[in-house]
Design a protein around this motif. Sequence first.
Motif, PDB file in Angstrom:
ATOM      1  N   GLY A 179       0.820  -1.204   0.000  1.00  0.00           N
ATOM      2  CA  GLY A 179       0.000   0.000   0.000  1.00  0.00           C
ATOM      3  C   GLY A 179       0.850   1.248   0.000  1.00  0.00           C
ATOM      4  N   PRO A 180       0.222   2.404   0.198  1.00  0.00           N
ATOM      5  CA  PRO A 180       0.970   3.659   0.057  1.00  0.00           C
ATOM      6  C   PRO A 180       1.845   4.033   1.259  1.00  0.00           C
ATOM      7  N   ALA A 181       1.533   3.520   2.449  1.00  0.00           N
ATOM      8  CA  ALA A 181       2.248   3.974   3.645  1.00  0.00           C
ATOM      9  C   ALA A 181       3.660   3.389   3.714  1.00  0.00           C
ATOM     10  N   ARG A 182       4.579   4.142   4.297  1.00  0.00           N
ATOM     11  CA  ARG A 182       5.964   3.707   4.446  1.00  0.00           C
ATOM     12  C   ARG A 182       6.404   3.834   5.899  1.00  0.00           C
ATOM     13  N   GLU A 183       7.465   3.119   6.237  1.00  0.00           N
ATOM     14  CA  GLU A 183       8.053   3.235   7.565  1.00  0.00           C
ATOM     15  C   GLU A 183       8.579   4.664   7.750  1.00  0.00           C
ATOM     16  N   PRO A 184       8.557   5.166   8.985  1.00  0.00           N
ATOM     17  CA  PRO A 184       8.977   6.569   9.184  1.00  0.00           C
ATOM     18  C   PRO A 184      10.416   6.831   8.740  1.00  0.00           C
ATOM     19  N   TRP A 185      11.279   5.813   8.825  1.00  0.00           N
ATOM     20  CA  TRP A 185      12.673   6.047   8.437  1.00  0.00           C
ATOM     21  C   TRP A 185      12.887   6.046   6.932  1.00  0.00           C
ATOM     22  N   GLU A 186      11.821   5.717   6.160  1.00  0.00           N
ATOM     23  CA  GLU A 186      11.945   5.717   4.699  1.00  0.00           C
ATOM     24  C   GLU A 186      11.523   7.035   4.074  1.00  0.00           C
ATOM     25  N   GLY A 204      12.615  10.273   4.271  1.00  0.00           N
ATOM     26  CA  GLY A 204      13.500  11.443   4.295  1.00  0.00           C
ATOM     27  C   GLY A 204      13.902  11.802   5.711  1.00  0.00           C
ATOM     28  N   PRO A 205      14.463  13.017   5.875  1.00  0.00           N
ATOM     29  CA  PRO A 205      14.973  13.406   7.196  1.00  0.00           C
ATOM     30  C   PRO A 205      13.876  13.391   8.267  1.00  0.00           C
ATOM     31  N   ILE A 264       8.610  10.349  16.555  1.00  0.00           N
ATOM     32  CA  ILE A 264       9.305  10.694  15.314  1.00  0.00           C
ATOM     33  C   ILE A 264       8.499  11.782  14.617  1.00  0.00           C
ATOM     34  N   SER A 265       9.156  12.921  14.364  1.00  0.00           N
ATOM     35  CA  SER A 265       8.461  14.000  13.657  1.00  0.00           C
ATOM     36  C   SER A 265       9.268  14.439  12.444  1.00  0.00           C
ATOM     37  N   SER A 266       8.685  15.358  11.702  1.00  0.00           N
ATOM     38  CA  SER A 266       9.319  15.831  10.474  1.00  0.00           C
ATOM     39  C   SER A 266      10.334  16.929  10.794  1.00  0.00           C
ATOM     40  N   PRO A 267      11.269  17.197   9.864  1.00  0.00           N
ATOM     41  CA  PRO A 267      12.287  18.212  10.119  1.00  0.00           C
ATOM     42  C   PRO A 267      11.651  19.557  10.490  1.00  0.00           C
ATOM     43  N   GLY A 268      12.219  20.217  11.474  1.00  0.00           N
ATOM     44  CA  GLY A 268      11.701  21.520  11.896  1.00  0.00           C
ATOM     45  C   GLY A 268      10.530  21.406  12.849  1.00  0.00           C
ATOM     46  N   GLU A 269      10.134  20.191  13.175  1.00  0.00           N
ATOM     47  CA  GLU A 269       8.962  20.009  14.045  1.00  0.00           C
ATOM     48  C   GLU A 269       9.328  19.334  15.363  1.00  0.00           C
ATOM     49  N   LYS A 293      -4.492  -1.823  33.931  1.00  0.00           N
ATOM     50  CA  LYS A 293      -3.453  -2.530  34.708  1.00  0.00           C
ATOM     51  C   LYS A 293      -2.399  -3.103  33.773  1.00  0.00           C
ATOM     52  N   ARG A 294      -2.357  -2.576  32.583  1.00  0.00           N
ATOM     53  CA  ARG A 294      -1.383  -3.037  31.600  1.00  0.00           C
ATOM     54  C   ARG A 294      -0.749  -1.803  30.959  1.00  0.00           C
ATOM     55  N   ALA A 295       0.418  -1.980  30.408  1.00  0.00           N
ATOM     56  CA  ALA A 295       1.024  -0.903  29.627  1.00  0.00           C
ATOM     57  C   ALA A 295       2.114  -1.496  28.766  1.00  0.00           C
ATOM     58  N   GLN A 296       2.338  -0.847  27.644  1.00  0.00           N
ATOM     59  CA  GLN A 296       3.419  -1.261  26.782  1.00  0.00           C
ATOM     60  C   GLN A 296       4.696  -0.656  27.354  1.00  0.00           C
ATOM     61  N   ALA A 297       5.762  -1.445  27.425  1.00  0.00           N
ATOM     62  CA  ALA A 297       7.013  -0.971  28.048  1.00  0.00           C
ATOM     63  C   ALA A 297       7.535   0.282  27.361  1.00  0.00           C
ATOM     64  N   GLY A 298       7.496   0.280  26.056  1.00  0.00           N
ATOM     65  CA  GLY A 298       7.932   1.453  25.299  1.00  0.00           C
ATOM     66  C   GLY A 298       6.989   1.635  24.139  1.00  0.00           C
ATOM     67  N   ILE A 299       6.790   2.885  23.733  1.00  0.00           N
ATOM     68  CA  ILE A 299       5.828   3.075  22.641  1.00  0.00           C
ATOM     69  C   ILE A 299       6.347   4.116  21.654  1.00  0.00           C
ATOM     70  N   LEU A 300       6.196   3.781  20.372  1.00  0.00           N
ATOM     71  CA  LEU A 300       6.606   4.683  19.299  1.00  0.00           C
ATOM     72  C   LEU A 300       5.381   5.450  18.809  1.00  0.00           C
ATOM     73  N   VAL A 301       5.537   6.773  18.721  1.00  0.00           N
ATOM     74  CA  VAL A 301       4.486   7.619  18.168  1.00  0.00           C
ATOM     75  C   VAL A 301       5.059   8.295  16.918  1.00  0.00           C
ATOM     76  N   VAL A 302       4.405   8.065  15.796  1.00  0.00           N
ATOM     77  CA  VAL A 302       4.829   8.684  14.539  1.00  0.00           C
ATOM     78  C   VAL A 302       3.931   9.896  14.287  1.00  0.00           C
ATOM     79  N   ALA A 303       4.526  11.064  14.211  1.00  0.00           N
ATOM     80  CA  ALA A 303       3.745  12.315  14.040  1.00  0.00           C
ATOM     81  C   ALA A 303       4.396  13.149  12.952  1.00  0.00           C
ATOM     82  N   MET A 304       4.372  12.638  11.741  1.00  0.00           N
ATOM     83  CA  MET A 304       5.083  13.281  10.640  1.00  0.00           C
ATOM     84  C   MET A 304       4.146  14.061   9.729  1.00  0.00           C
ATOM     85  N   ALA A 305       4.712  15.008   9.002  1.00  0.00           N
ATOM     86  CA  ALA A 305       3.929  15.778   8.032  1.00  0.00           C
ATOM     87  C   ALA A 305       3.680  14.953   6.766  1.00  0.00           C
ATOM     88  N   ALA A 306       4.565  14.018   6.489  1.00  0.00           N
ATOM     89  CA  ALA A 306       4.493  13.260   5.240  1.00  0.00           C
ATOM     90  C   ALA A 306       3.207  12.437   5.154  1.00  0.00           C
TER      91      ALA A 306
END
Length: 445
Positions: A193-200, A202-203, A215-220, A243-256
Amino acid sequence: MDDERAAGTPAKRGPRRGVWIAGAAALAVVAGGVTYGVAGRDESPKITAETSVTPSATGPVVSADELAEQKMIAGIDAALKGRAAALQSGTLAQFLSYSDPKNAKLLQRDRQVFANLRLIGAKHVSYLRQLSFSPELRPKLGANARAVRIKMQTQLTGIDPAPRLTQVGFTLAERGGRWLVVDDDDAEAGDRGPAREPWELGPIEVSRGRGVLVISSPGEEKNGRRLVQEAVAAVPAVQAVTKRAQAGILVVAMAAPRSWAGLMTGGHPAGAVALRNVTLTNADGTEFKVTGSRIVINPTERKTADRFLLAHEFTHAAMAPLGDGAPTWLVEGSAEYVAYRLLDQSNYSNYVADERRAYRKAVKALAVLPIDGVFHGDYDENSYGVAWLIVEYIADKYGLATLNALYAETAAQTDDPVLRDKAIHKQLKLTDPALVAAVKQYRGA
Ligand SMILES: [Zn+2]
């Protein structure tokens, strides 16, 4: 609309609401279209980027074509293995040595992916060639160029408890006796589909907080740091209820736009999605389990997404490993319950009371619990609110332990109405219509 929050109330939650990806179709989205259980159809030698097995010597004499095929596969797998090893060890020159040296654009993208993964911090990176996908010729990229389907496994440091799968498509070609990547995004082989991993994309900018990576976009970066604070505020609200939680969580907040899967809820684009992290559980690459979720914020909402939206999505993330059999009203109602509780505790109790009053009217029309298939109906603004009131009733009347037990029991089941009724009866001593009748009667704690 931003002006809605200027009045001192949180953003109206209807159209901005998050959406939980549940069910089999969603798993395909989550896993990036990973094909499940197709190992039996694989006819290529069992040589992968991960394991190397010598083809059986007991078979018939191997033809020249078969030998050439085996050599090709071995070359491709060696390139994938070297590339992944370089990513993991942080050796840029080695990483680039597996790409076409004449393709400046590809090398530029490679440098960016490498820099991004170093910045994010990857504890594990590997490429597992999908054996059920026969390498396809790509004559435009070279006489012998082949597109392969790959499960990329990425474990982010401090975030992922296990490697997360993403499906990608690479084309490799033989150059001077070595197989090199000549295209890192073959649409057909990748089939994602159209979506890509955040590291694909650009900056990037990266912001960290306790158990949170944004993870955010440059300048943000400023917005990234704001979201870290919002996320850190949301986590205890989720823990207090589930009573549960994920040990670590990634939030993607990009302009792309391509950071976003473009999902809709109730006829509107969702404000955010909780995408499940899927991890391989067998060496064949045919069995999977959910080991967490990442949150992707709709690019149009990234500047306004707040702790309440994140509390909703984090609830989905916390519950995801329990399974996907829970009814949608319980899944969304639980997430809304956590978000409204946090609103209530954050000086928005008048707003919460107004919302409750509005949705009580909608509950009146209910005869049975909302059915999964109609929950996300077009422009049905009441589904989430009604689900919230049902869950709030269960939490008030029976307690959080019973609410969570009901969730865990149904989540582990298939989405069979008979099994669900049994679970509701076991946990609440009520039938489906009796529960609805009780919610209608309920006037609050
Ligand atoms: Zn949701």
